[in-house]
Design a protein around this motif. Structure first.
Motif, mmCIF file in Angstrom:
data_model
loop_
_atom_site.group_PDB
_atom_site.id
_atom_site.type_symbol
_atom_site.label_atom_id
_atom_site.label_comp_id
_atom_site.label_asym_id
_atom_site.label_seq_id
_atom_site.Cartn_x
_atom_site.Cartn_y
_atom_site.Cartn_z
ATOM 1 N N VAL A 126 0.834 -1.202 0.000
ATOM 2 C CA VAL A 126 0.000 0.000 0.000
ATOM 3 C C VAL A 126 0.870 1.253 0.000
ATOM 4 O O VAL A 126 0.663 2.191 -0.781
ATOM 5 C CB VAL A 126 -0.953 -0.011 1.214
ATOM 6 N N GLY A 127 1.871 1.282 0.873
ATOM 7 C CA GLY A 127 2.769 2.428 0.935
ATOM 8 C C GLY A 127 3.529 2.644 -0.356
ATOM 9 O O GLY A 127 3.695 3.782 -0.815
ATOM 10 N N GLU A 128 3.992 1.566 -0.966
ATOM 11 C CA GLU A 128 4.740 1.676 -2.231
ATOM 12 C C GLU A 128 3.829 2.141 -3.374
ATOM 13 O O GLU A 128 4.262 2.869 -4.265
ATOM 14 C CB GLU A 128 5.384 0.332 -2.560
ATOM 15 N N GLY A 153 -7.396 7.060 6.679
ATOM 16 C CA GLY A 153 -7.613 6.044 7.700
ATOM 17 C C GLY A 153 -7.016 4.687 7.400
ATOM 18 O O GLY A 153 -7.517 3.662 7.880
ATOM 19 N N LEU A 154 -5.920 4.657 6.641
ATOM 20 C CA LEU A 154 -5.332 3.366 6.234
ATOM 21 C C LEU A 154 -3.853 3.255 6.557
ATOM 22 O O LEU A 154 -3.162 2.410 5.994
ATOM 23 C CB LEU A 154 -5.528 3.165 4.716
ATOM 24 N N PRO A 162 -2.423 -4.869 -1.833
ATOM 25 C CA PRO A 162 -3.793 -4.490 -2.197
ATOM 26 C C PRO A 162 -4.808 -5.621 -2.124
ATOM 27 O O PRO A 162 -5.981 -5.383 -1.788
ATOM 28 C CB PRO A 162 -3.643 -3.976 -3.632
ATOM 29 N N HIS A 163 -4.413 -6.851 -2.448
ATOM 30 C CA HIS A 163 -5.380 -7.958 -2.480
ATOM 31 C C HIS A 163 -6.000 -8.240 -1.127
ATOM 32 O O HIS A 163 -7.069 -8.862 -1.033
ATOM 33 C CB HIS A 163 -4.725 -9.223 -3.040
ATOM 34 N N GLY A 168 -13.605 -0.781 -0.861
ATOM 35 C CA GLY A 168 -13.593 0.596 -0.380
ATOM 36 C C GLY A 168 -12.211 1.029 0.062
ATOM 37 O O GLY A 168 -11.801 2.183 -0.159
ATOM 38 N N GLU A 169 -11.466 0.129 0.684
ATOM 39 C CA GLU A 169 -10.100 0.452 1.112
ATOM 40 C C GLU A 169 -9.178 0.624 -0.092
ATOM 41 O O GLU A 169 -8.344 1.540 -0.121
ATOM 42 C CB GLU A 169 -9.586 -0.648 2.044
ATOM 43 N N GLN A 170 -9.348 -0.216 -1.109
ATOM 44 C CA GLN A 170 -8.547 -0.064 -2.325
ATOM 45 C C GLN A 170 -8.832 1.270 -3.013
ATOM 46 O O GLN A 170 -7.928 1.926 -3.537
ATOM 47 C CB GLN A 170 -8.816 -1.221 -3.287
#
Length: 387
Positions: A126-128, A153-154, A162-163, A168-170
């Motif tokens: 996610v950070g990358e 909020g992540l 990502p998987h 919604g988070e993606q």
């Protein structure tokens, strides 16, 4: 004494007073954040985008709204630089970024792009993913990534892939990635279409709040009127490659340009008529049709929520009123409960036409029940009939 300009496009926001002599100042006019002028895109000789012009001010959200195939996404691709127009110009902050000769590469336009499918890199964390478009020192990039992930909020998912995230988070990760380089313009191509209905409203509101905080100008493409009404400061309604109407959501809804514009936002009822002496005679009484010549065919358009229903009293209905006009009788053909309202369809005695009415809460009369309908005169739109 205040000098009032003749042309407000070039003279904006001043209050110059006359003392010894008249003196008019000409302060700099801030250009739109994004401006497109007379864009045309041809495919096999057909104009898919046909003379489209649009401008968006800093921090504003404009929605390109229209049916599939009307040219919305093609317009977005030309602005992003992944497609090239046949004619027209594109400007960001008053600077030309693209015409048919000059072209700034997509990566140098300071324009972010969000897709329908989020397009996250599955092999990056996610950070990358959020850091992908950033340059500069590692510490600076990490600070920006952490700041954005905190705001959506992540942050606790910064090292996950990502998987492992929900839809919604993606979507929020994709938004953070698009905002990371601080683009001046964000292009969004139906970004919420892949989300569950229960999540969509919340994600839309969170996204809009973050974009407003960043001061980013947004051009959002959608075919959903509700989404456009919820998010946009201005709606540009597209049809067959052209913008047919622009304005604030309230104005577009309350003052539609034509019958198709009314129908795009809701179900409609249509009465047909012919003008005689600026009046149209219908089962609901006479309607004014100013400016239409005698013998001209018109369509009287109104929404189901503006139809009144009254009970039949031995073959009689309510008395006519100035606001509601003359009542007309119909028989219930179908009634359905839609969750927050009921939709009732009537077969009209006058001409056999089917008209729809919506009623708050549960109202399910039996098929064949005779009832009287009235139409709010101030909620009707009268348009010359197109050939």
């Amino acid at each position: 004494m205040v000098i009032r300009p003749q042309n407000p496009i070039f003279f904006i926001g001043y209050d110059t007073k006359v003392q010894a002599q008249v003196h008019v100042t000409h302060p700099e006019v801030t250009p739109p954040r994004l401006e497109i002028r007379n864009l045309v895109r041809l495919f096999e000789g057909k104009a898919v985008v046909d003379d489209v012009s649009l401008s968006i001010q800093p921090g504003h959200v404009t929605c390109l709204l229209g049916p599939s195939g009307c040219g919305k996404s093609t317009t977005l691709r030309m602005i992003a630089g992944v497609d090239i127009q046949n004619s027209g110009q594109i400007y960001v902050d008053g600077n030309l970024i693209c015409d048919t000769v000059f072209r700034v590469p997509p990566e140098r336009r300071s324009i972010g792009l969000m897709f329908q499918d989020f397009a996250l890199f599955p092999h990056l964390t996610v950070g990358e993913n959020v850091a992908f478009g950033l340059s500069g020192p590692k510490e600076k990039k990490h600070k920006r990534v952490s700041e954005l992930l905190e705001r959506v909020g992540l942050f606790h998912f910064i090292g996950d892939y990502p998987h492992s995230l929900s839809g919604g988070e993606q979507q929020r990760v994709a938004l953070a990635r698009a905002l990371a380089p601080r683009p001046r313009v964000m292009l969004m191509d139906e970004p919420f279409s892949g989300l569950d209905d229960r999540l969509r409203d919340g994600i839309r509101d969170e996204t809009l709040a973050l974009l407003k905080e960043e001061g980013t100008s947004v051009l959002l493409v959608t075919h959903e009127p509700e989404e456009a009404m919820r998010m946009a400061d201005e709606i540009a309604l597209m049809r067959d490659g052209r913008i047919v109407q622009r304005g604030a959501p309230y104005n577009i809804y309350k003052s539609p340009a034509d019958k198709e514009a009314v129908a795009f936002f809701s179900d409609i009822n249509v009465l047909q008529g012919t003008v005689q002496g600026a009046l149209v005679d219908t089962a609901f009484g006479e309607f004014l049709a100013p400016g239409v010549p005698d013998g001209g065919a018109v369509e009287i358009v109104f929404r189901p929520q503006h139809v009144g229903i009254d009970f039949d009293r031995g073959g009689r209905g309510p008395n006519p009123t100035e606001l509601q006009g003359t009542p007309a009788r119909g028989l219930v053909e179908r009634a359905r409960f839609m969750g927050s309202e009921s939709l009732v369809e009537f077969r009209m005695d006058h001409d056999g036409a089917v008209l729809k009415a919506t009623v708050p809460n549960v109202f399910l009369p039996k098929v064949g029940t005779a009832m009287w309908l009235t139409v709010r005169r101030d909620r009707c739109f009268i348009f010359p009939k197109k050939r």
